[in-house]
Design a protein around this motif. Sequence first.
Motif: not given
Length: 107
Positions: A22-45
């Motif tokens: 669960g902790v790793l899932g939350e950390c990966l979710g934040v990481l992929f959310g930030q990557l989504g914002e950087l790459m204009n791939a929908g942000g946190y969604n």
Amino acid sequence: MNRKNTFARLVLFIVLGLIIGGVLGECLGVLFGQLGELMNAGGYNNIVHNVFVSSFPFNIGFPDKPEPVVLDLYMIKLAFGFSFKINFASVIGMVVGIYIMKWSGER
């Protein structure tokens, strides 16, 4: 190894796998959310963020109230309830925990 010790080890490994996953899932979710914002791939969604962060809540108590049931007796206040928040990574962590338990036992 007796039966009681084996059951206690199983519960321990399942709970540890759920917590660590669960902790790793939350950390990966934040990481992929930030990557989504950087790459204009929908942000946190974006879809990868939603896979890791979306959870399946499981509550014991009244189904229409997610918070615990509170019994106020003036001098003492009791709260009854139980809740799980399980996501995709915590299920993977549970499976890995059971696998590690299987191969880490005494032979």
